[in-house]
Design a protein around this motif. Structure first.
Motif, PDB file in Angstrom:
ATOM      1  N   VAL A   6      -8.640   9.699   4.729  1.00 21.81           N
ATOM      2  CA  VAL A   6      -9.435  10.968   4.593  1.00 21.81           C
ATOM      3  C   VAL A   6     -10.655  10.045   4.352  1.00 21.81           C
ATOM      4  O   VAL A   6     -11.743  10.779   5.035  1.00 21.81           O
ATOM      5  CB  VAL A   6      -9.342  11.675   3.228  1.00 21.81           C
ATOM      6  CG1 VAL A   6     -10.523  12.233   2.208  1.00 21.81           C
ATOM      7  CG2 VAL A   6      -7.547  11.887   3.448  1.00 21.81           C
ATOM      8  N   LEU A   7     -10.891   8.633   3.767  1.00 23.50           N
ATOM      9  CA  LEU A   7     -12.541   8.025   3.882  1.00 23.50           C
ATOM     10  C   LEU A   7     -12.962   7.927   5.608  1.00 23.50           C
ATOM     11  O   LEU A   7     -14.139   7.858   5.562  1.00 23.50           O
ATOM     12  CB  LEU A   7     -11.872   7.083   2.581  1.00 23.50           C
ATOM     13  CG  LEU A   7     -13.472   6.176   2.161  1.00 23.50           C
ATOM     14  CD1 LEU A   7     -13.604   7.962   0.965  1.00 23.50           C
ATOM     15  CD2 LEU A   7     -13.562   5.652   1.303  1.00 23.50           C
ATOM     16  N   VAL A   8     -11.930   7.302   5.548  1.00 21.40           N
ATOM     17  CA  VAL A   8     -12.602   6.955   7.355  1.00 21.40           C
ATOM     18  C   VAL A   8     -13.193   8.422   7.632  1.00 21.40           C
ATOM     19  O   VAL A   8     -13.998   7.851   9.091  1.00 21.40           O
ATOM     20  CB  VAL A   8     -10.894   5.917   8.171  1.00 21.40           C
ATOM     21  CG1 VAL A   8     -11.763   6.194   9.691  1.00 21.40           C
ATOM     22  CG2 VAL A   8     -10.997   4.583   7.235  1.00 21.40           C
ATOM     23  N   ALA A   9     -11.999   8.856   8.011  1.00 20.89           N
ATOM     24  CA  ALA A   9     -12.094  10.454   8.999  1.00 20.89           C
ATOM     25  C   ALA A   9     -13.805  11.057   8.433  1.00 20.89           C
ATOM     26  O   ALA A   9     -14.467  12.090   9.135  1.00 20.89           O
ATOM     27  CB  ALA A   9     -11.244  11.459   8.563  1.00 20.89           C
ATOM     28  N   MET A  10     -13.450  10.849   6.900  1.00 19.53           N
ATOM     29  CA  MET A  10     -15.246  12.004   6.673  1.00 19.53           C
ATOM     30  C   MET A  10     -16.893  10.899   6.630  1.00 19.53           C
ATOM     31  O   MET A  10     -16.859  11.329   6.782  1.00 19.53           O
ATOM     32  CB  MET A  10     -14.840  11.707   5.045  1.00 19.53           C
ATOM     33  CG  MET A  10     -14.506  12.568   4.505  1.00 19.53           C
ATOM     34  SD  MET A  10     -14.468  13.399   3.159  1.00 19.53           S
ATOM     35  CE  MET A  10     -15.696  13.004   2.843  1.00 19.53           C
ATOM     36  N   ILE A  11     -16.337  10.013   7.184  1.00 23.21           N
ATOM     37  CA  ILE A  11     -17.331   8.572   8.087  1.00 23.21           C
ATOM     38  C   ILE A  11     -17.894   8.878   8.969  1.00 23.21           C
ATOM     39  O   ILE A  11     -18.774   9.367   9.758  1.00 23.21           O
ATOM     40  CB  ILE A  11     -16.725   7.180   7.790  1.00 23.21           C
ATOM     41  CG1 ILE A  11     -16.875   6.899   5.909  1.00 23.21           C
ATOM     42  CG2 ILE A  11     -18.199   6.641   7.993  1.00 23.21           C
ATOM     43  CD1 ILE A  11     -16.832   5.346   5.233  1.00 23.21           C
ATOM     44  N   GLY A  12     -16.376   8.812   9.996  1.00 27.16           N
ATOM     45  CA  GLY A  12     -16.922   8.930  11.287  1.00 27.16           C
ATOM     46  C   GLY A  12     -17.410  10.915  11.483  1.00 27.16           C
ATOM     47  O   GLY A  12     -17.766  11.398  12.259  1.00 27.16           O
ATOM     48  N   GLY A  13     -16.393  11.598  10.561  1.00 29.36           N
ATOM     49  CA  GLY A  13     -16.793  13.199  10.885  1.00 29.36           C
ATOM     50  C   GLY A  13     -18.046  13.163  10.495  1.00 29.36           C
ATOM     51  O   GLY A  13     -19.195  13.949  10.807  1.00 29.36           O
ATOM     52  N   ALA A  14     -18.769  12.553   9.411  1.00 30.10           N
ATOM     53  CA  ALA A  14     -19.871  13.091   8.614  1.00 30.10           C
ATOM     54  C   ALA A  14     -21.110  12.332   9.936  1.00 30.10           C
ATOM     55  O   ALA A  14     -22.013  13.437   9.481  1.00 30.10           O
ATOM     56  CB  ALA A  14     -20.260  11.418   7.584  1.00 30.10           C
ATOM     57  N   ILE A  15     -20.793  11.271  10.868  1.00 30.53           N
ATOM     58  CA  ILE A  15     -21.875  10.813  11.125  1.00 30.53           C
ATOM     59  C   ILE A  15     -21.874  11.729  13.225  1.00 30.53           C
ATOM     60  O   ILE A  15     -22.450  12.278  13.265  1.00 30.53           O
ATOM     61  CB  ILE A  15     -21.356   9.644  12.368  1.00 30.53           C
ATOM     62  CG1 ILE A  15     -21.617   8.477  11.048  1.00 30.53           C
ATOM     63  CG2 ILE A  15     -22.394   8.987  13.405  1.00 30.53           C
ATOM     64  CD1 ILE A  15     -21.112   6.828  11.800  1.00 30.53           C
ATOM     65  N   MET A  61       0.741  -0.941  -0.093  1.00 33.83           N
ATOM     66  CA  MET A  61       0.137   0.139  -0.539  1.00 33.83           C
ATOM     67  C   MET A  61       0.890   1.193   0.092  1.00 33.83           C
ATOM     68  O   MET A  61       1.597   1.501   1.035  1.00 33.83           O
ATOM     69  CB  MET A  61      -0.998  -0.207   1.208  1.00 33.83           C
ATOM     70  CG  MET A  61      -2.312   0.990   1.263  1.00 33.83           C
ATOM     71  SD  MET A  61      -3.436   0.623   2.205  1.00 33.83           S
ATOM     72  CE  MET A  61      -3.734  -0.533   2.792  1.00 33.83           C
ATOM     73  N   GLY A  62       0.396   2.162  -1.145  1.00 33.58           N
ATOM     74  CA  GLY A  62       1.200   3.159  -1.245  1.00 33.58           C
ATOM     75  C   GLY A  62       1.007   4.882   0.261  1.00 33.58           C
ATOM     76  O   GLY A  62       0.318   4.122   0.773  1.00 33.58           O
ATOM     77  N   GLU A  63       2.048   5.284  -0.243  1.00 38.63           N
ATOM     78  CA  GLU A  63       1.755   7.052   1.198  1.00 38.63           C
ATOM     79  C   GLU A  63      -0.282   7.097   0.412  1.00 38.63           C
ATOM     80  O   GLU A  63      -0.307   7.652   1.562  1.00 38.63           O
ATOM     81  CB  GLU A  63       2.433   7.338   0.526  1.00 38.63           C
ATOM     82  CG  GLU A  63       3.132   7.682   1.859  1.00 38.63           C
ATOM     83  CD  GLU A  63       3.132   8.576   2.935  1.00 38.63           C
ATOM     84  OE1 GLU A  63       3.633   9.848   2.874  1.00 38.63           O
ATOM     85  OE2 GLU A  63       2.642   7.975   3.809  1.00 38.63           O
ATOM     86  N   GLY A  64       0.080   7.455  -0.621  1.00 38.59           N
ATOM     87  CA  GLY A  64      -1.049   7.596  -1.343  1.00 38.59           C
ATOM     88  C   GLY A  64      -2.029   7.483  -0.861  1.00 38.59           C
ATOM     89  O   GLY A  64      -3.143   7.917  -0.582  1.00 38.59           O
ATOM     90  N   ASP A  65      -2.466   6.142  -0.888  1.00 35.40           N
ATOM     91  CA  ASP A  65      -3.544   5.442  -0.717  1.00 35.40           C
ATOM     92  C   ASP A  65      -3.960   5.359   0.566  1.00 35.40           C
ATOM     93  O   ASP A  65      -4.904   5.564   1.173  1.00 35.40           O
ATOM     94  CB  ASP A  65      -3.564   3.518  -1.519  1.00 35.40           C
ATOM     95  CG  ASP A  65      -3.378   3.289  -2.876  1.00 35.40           C
ATOM     96  OD1 ASP A  65      -3.688   3.969  -3.389  1.00 35.40           O
ATOM     97  OD2 ASP A  65      -2.911   1.660  -2.825  1.00 35.40           O
ATOM     98  N   LEU A  66      -2.704   4.896   1.608  1.00 30.24           N
ATOM     99  CA  LEU A  66      -2.922   5.289   3.024  1.00 30.24           C
ATOM    100  C   LEU A  66      -4.063   6.415   3.549  1.00 30.24           C
ATOM    101  O   LEU A  66      -4.722   6.785   4.020  1.00 30.24           O
ATOM    102  CB  LEU A  66      -1.629   5.317   3.716  1.00 30.24           C
ATOM    103  CG  LEU A  66      -2.032   4.756   5.288  1.00 30.24           C
ATOM    104  CD1 LEU A  66      -2.606   4.145   5.248  1.00 30.24           C
ATOM    105  CD2 LEU A  66      -0.546   5.451   6.087  1.00 30.24           C
ATOM    106  N   LEU A  79      -5.876   8.444   1.143  1.00 30.06           N
ATOM    107  CA  LEU A  79      -6.833   8.746   0.936  1.00 30.06           C
ATOM    108  C   LEU A  79      -8.257   7.562   1.613  1.00 30.06           C
ATOM    109  O   LEU A  79      -9.322   8.110   2.045  1.00 30.06           O
ATOM    110  CB  LEU A  79      -7.177   7.696  -0.821  1.00 30.06           C
ATOM    111  CG  LEU A  79      -8.472   8.115  -1.048  1.00 30.06           C
ATOM    112  CD1 LEU A  79      -8.475   9.628  -1.934  1.00 30.06           C
ATOM    113  CD2 LEU A  79      -8.350   7.298  -2.503  1.00 30.06           C
ATOM    114  N   TRP A  80      -7.333   7.114   2.016  1.00 28.72           N
ATOM    115  CA  TRP A  80      -8.384   5.772   3.279  1.00 28.72           C
ATOM    116  C   TRP A  80      -8.406   6.564   4.024  1.00 28.72           C
ATOM    117  O   TRP A  80      -9.817   6.725   5.029  1.00 28.72           O
ATOM    118  CB  TRP A  80      -7.378   4.909   3.618  1.00 28.72           C
ATOM    119  CG  TRP A  80      -7.625   4.076   4.341  1.00 28.72           C
ATOM    120  CD1 TRP A  80      -6.736   3.071   5.157  1.00 28.72           C
ATOM    121  CD2 TRP A  80      -8.854   3.101   4.880  1.00 28.72           C
ATOM    122  NE1 TRP A  80      -7.485   2.431   6.451  1.00 28.72           N
ATOM    123  CE2 TRP A  80      -8.253   1.881   5.728  1.00 28.72           C
ATOM    124  CE3 TRP A  80      -9.754   3.246   3.992  1.00 28.72           C
ATOM    125  CZ2 TRP A  80      -9.607   1.115   6.659  1.00 28.72           C
ATOM    126  CZ3 TRP A  80     -10.858   2.283   4.935  1.00 28.72           C
ATOM    127  CH2 TRP A  80     -10.881   1.126   5.903  1.00 28.72           C
TER     128      TRP A  80
END
Ligand SMILES: Nc1ncnc2c1ncn2[C@@H]1O[C@H](COP(=O)(O)OP(=O)(O)OP(=O)(O)O)[C@@H](O)[C@H]1O
Ligand SMILES: [Mg+2]
Lengths: 510, 308
Positions: B11-20, B1-6, B8-9
């Motif tokens: 950001v996604l987790v943070a966004m789901i948590g943030g969204a809630i 897994m590259g830096e970029g993937d990590l 993105l991942w």
């Protein structure tokens, strides 16, 4: 539906004033239990006002009401309902976004706090089985056509088990056979002693065919009545209009001229956005009336909106005198195009503005000497001029109103129609597009308005008449088209028209 | 897994948590607005109610040392605001939109005035449910700590939907909102129904405010609301006045609101503040995209002054 005994109602010296305008003047009418009582009167005679006082919508200025010979105090509609009085109003009172089933259940006085829809639906189905017609229970009411809505209004009253039913022009939105069915059913109920009915109507035919007794109002006063079997149509008409004379439609005259309105390959979506309206070709020439017949809800309203430029077309062109027409104010003025949409209170007037202001909509921004076709517009309103115009038009078209400063929404249904017609017909017209112009008008007004339409035609205007009233189409048109499912399904000149054939095309199976 | 993937991942987790986290107040305010608007009135004062709810909730929680009593107090304060709006609108020739704006300013003013002494003290937080216990990643765990009020809000949305469909009260509210003439013909007191619906809507907005000060961001200050009360109006239109749709709309707005912090959390420091505008841009885009010149807004209550 609960069977029960019919209720008798009597008004004693009922008077209702709005400001210093007397809408009801010392009216005493007795409606005996189990009778089918018709209430006749010209537009603005006070019929709706009388029944609204009975229903507790208005408080009479003076006078009383007896229910089953006992004095009753009706302070609001709820009191009226509790006494078993129910009404179908001239304007619909169904809740548009609720489904038919929801409308029926919530109207019930004892609607349960938590509604078990399975049980309710079964109950409704069982109730509908006992009725001569039915409606789709799960459609929101705003998707129903006018005729369907009226049936539902009626079903609702019967569902609620009312024993005194007031019908305010119940059949104006129904086809003749639907009307007969409906009124026949009401009459059966009255004859069985389960219901008393007071019906406001403008149609003598219905009075003779269904009612037992008739009362007539003129300018707010009770001027006569009696057993229907002892009165002729002429007697009733004479009581209604007093000593006025009727306007007679002028004969057809003049030559058919060049095409004024041409539609080519029009396609537009309808109100629900699901179906399309398609008109391949439609021509209306100067000096002819083209009638579009059809059952309501087959795309007539949308066609009207396309013509007024309110509904964009996805394909095709509307031309007036070979100029592409977009329905702008300037264009309508230059090309002398005038409109009378149906339900003019909603579609062609601003309800809370005064009669004078509404009458000035076509001209308020024009300089006087520039005339209607002048290009010069004004900045400051000419209030005095607007009043003068209003007085003139109110007079010429016999609009009954307390004053020209009253809001147009306070006028009776028929008088709103007259006011808008006055505005639209007051000047030179080359193309007149009308929808249901005589909806809810009394017979003398109908005669007068049809005469005006005929006069406009004879003066060389092209007239497109969209109407649900077949008699009106047959009386006025030179050529008849039938609209069905958003398309022009049939076309015939009036000379070779066969009513049976026409009816089959209107019903959609030809 | 590259830096970029990590990245993105994360950001996604943070966004789901943030969204809630971010969506919870949106859910409450929009449900409140939905309830009020379905009765045919629009309450633009909910922004003020929200801020006042945040202040009173925080203050009471601090004084009683119980977050839940704070929430209750906020609901009560919101009810009072709603009752006031409903009562004033009953008077003749009063416009609900104008009153709403006045109430919004009043609510914020009162909150700032009474809230001064509570900027420093620390009140107890609302409890959260650790739905991310299964994960070893602290990021995931943090993201999935879901506040009880979020769950309550979702349950409430379904409850209100059921109310509208299958209870007399719900149908009466819809009748009043769609045609006051019909309501009067049925003998329903239109003003009373609207008064109560506005009061209930105010209570929900107050709870939304309490969530802000008692959980996320979790302190009382004058910049606590970023316009949730106002955006709720757009959100309700986007949700087509359907309470269950309000959840989805709120989550979407929540996700947009979480974009900024999420980008910041992975170390994007340039220009990230532009993404704080995401909810507002989203509001505009959605309203424009879902509008139509030929069709009436579907589902709009007929008596609403903005769609009438
Ligand atoms: N709320 C009101 N305020 C002022 N004037 C009113 C009001 N309601 C009715 N009127 C006036 O009272 C008169 C009688 O109106 P009403 O509606 O009873 O007539 P109608 O006999 O039902 O006529 P139509 O056949 O056209 O329905 C009309 O001139 C109308 O302008
Ligand atoms: Mg009438």
């Amino acid at each position: 539906m609960s069977k029960g005994t019919a209720i008798g109602v009597e008004t004693l010296h009922m008077t209702k004033r709005f400001g210093d305008f007397t809408a009801l003047d010392d009216v005493s009418i007795k409606i005996t239990p189990g009778s089918f009582h018709a209430l006749l009167g010209e537009n603005g005679a006070g019929k709706s006002t009388l029944v609204k006082c009975m229903m507790g919508f208005y408080q009479p200025t003076s006078g009383q009401m007896l229910i089953n010979d006992r004095e009753a105090e009706i302070r609001n509609p709820r009191d009226a309902h509790a006494s078993g009085l129910g009404m179908v109003y001239q304007h619909f009172t169904l809740v548009p976004s609720l489904t038919a089933a929801e409308n029926l259940v919530i109207a019930r006085e004892n609607a349960p706090a938590v509604i078990d829809w399975r049980k309710e639906r079964e109950g409704l189905q069982a109730f509908l089985k006992t009725m001569p017609f039915s409606v789709a229970l799960d459609q929101p009411v705003n998707r129903l056509a006018a005729g369907e809505k009226q049936k539902l209004e009626l079903l609702k009253q019967l569902y609620l088990g009312r024993h005194f039913l007031i019908l305010d022009e119940p059949t104006s939105v129904l086809t003749p056979s639907e009307a007969d069915e409906l009124l026949g059913m009401v009459r059966d109920l009255t004859q069985a002693g389960a219901l008393t009915c007071l019906m406001i109507t403008h149609k003598f035919r219905e009075v003779t065919a269904f009612a037992d007794v008739v009362s007539v109002l003129r300018r707010g006063a009770h001027v006569g009545g009696g057993k229907v079997s002892e009165l002729s149509h002429d007697d009733m008409a004479a009581m209604m209009i007093g000593d006025k004379t009727l306007t007679r439609s002028a004969d057809r005259s003049g030559e058919k001229g060049e095409a004024v309105l041409t539609l080519d390959g029009i396609s537009a979506s309808d109100r629900s956005g699901l179906k399309t309206i398609e008109v391949e070709s439609l021509r209306v020439s100067a000096g002819e009336v083209v009638g579009i017949a059809g059952v309501s809800g087959n795309g007539q309203m949308e066609l009207m909106e396309v013509l007024t430029g309110q509904r964009p077309v996805s394909r095709g062109r509307v031309n007036v005198k070979s100029e592409a027409f977009h329905g702008t104010r300037r264009q309508a003025r230059d090309l002398k195009v005038r409109f009378l949409p149906e339900e003019p209170l909603q579609n062609a007037s601003a309800g809370r503005m005064s009669v004078a202001e509404n009458l000035a909509f076509r001209t308020f921004d024009l300089k006087k000497n520039g005339g209607l076709n002048g290009k010069s517009t004004r900045t400051w309103l000419d209030r005095a001029g607007m009043s003068r115009l209003a007085v003139e038009l109110v007079d010429a078209f016999k609009v009954k109103t307390a004053s020209i400063e009253s809001p147009i929404a306070s006028l009776s249904g028929g008088n709103v129609q007259r006011a808008v017609l006055a505005r639209e017909l007051s000047d030179e017209v080359d193309l007149l597009i009308i929808a249901n112009p005589c909806f809810g008008l009394d017979f003398s007004a109908v005669a007068e308005i049809r005469a005006r339409i005929m006069a406009a035609r004879n003066a060389g205007a092209a007239v497109l008449l969209i109407s649900e009233d077949l008699d009106e189409i047959l009386e006025l048109s030179d050529r008849v088209l039938v609209m069905s499912e958003g398309r022009i399904a049939y076309e015939t000149p009036i000379a070779t028209l066969d009513v049976g054939e026409l009816g089959r095309h209107m019903a959609g199976h030809a | 897994m590259g830096e970029g993937d990590l990245g993105l991942w994360a950001v996604l987790v943070a966004m789901i948590g943030g969204a809630i986290r971010v969506s919870t107040p949106f859910i409450f305010v929009s449900l409140g607005e939905c309830l009020t608007e379905r009765s045919g009135r629009i309450n633009l004062g909910l922004e003020g109610t929200l801020v006042f709810g945040a202040m009173s909730g925080y203050a009471v929680a601090y004084e009683t040392n119980s977050a839940w009593i704070g929430v209750l107090a906020a609901a009560l304060a919101g009810t009072v605001f709603g009752l006031f709006h409903g009562w004033v609108c009953k008077l003749p020739r009063v416009n609900d939109i104008a009153i709403g704006i006045a109430l919004m300013l009043l609510g914020m003013g009162l909150a700032f005035f009474f809230g001064k002494p509570y900027i420093q003290p620390v009140a107890p937080d609302l409890p959260a449910i650790p739905l991310g216990f299964w994960s070893s990643s602290p990021q995931v765990e943090a993201a999935l700590r879901v506040n009880v009020l979020f769950v309550v809000g979702i349950a409430l949305a379904f409850l209100i939907a059921w109310l509208f469909r299958s209870t007399r009260i719900g149908l009466v509210i819809r009748v009043v909102g769609d045609s006051s003439d019909a309501a009067r013909a049925m003998g329903i007191s239109v003003d009373r129904v609207r008064l109560l619906a506005t009061a209930a809507g105010g209570a929900l907005a107050g709870i939304g405010g309490a969530y802000l000060s008692l959980y996320y961001p979790g302190s009382w200050n004058e910049g606590i609301s970023s316009g949730q009360g106002l955006m709720a109006v757009a959100l309700v239109i986007f949700a087509r006045w359907n309470p269950v749709n309000c959840i989805w709309a709120a989550l979407l707005f929540g996700a947009a609101g979480a974009l900024g912090p999420a980008l910041q959390s992975i170390g994007i420091s340039k220009g990230y503040y532009l993404s704080y505008a995401a909810p507002y841009v989203l509001t505009l885009i959605l309203l424009i995209a879902t509008s139509s010149t030929t069709r009436a807004v579907r589902g709009a209550p007929g008596e609403l002054s903005i769609t009438k």
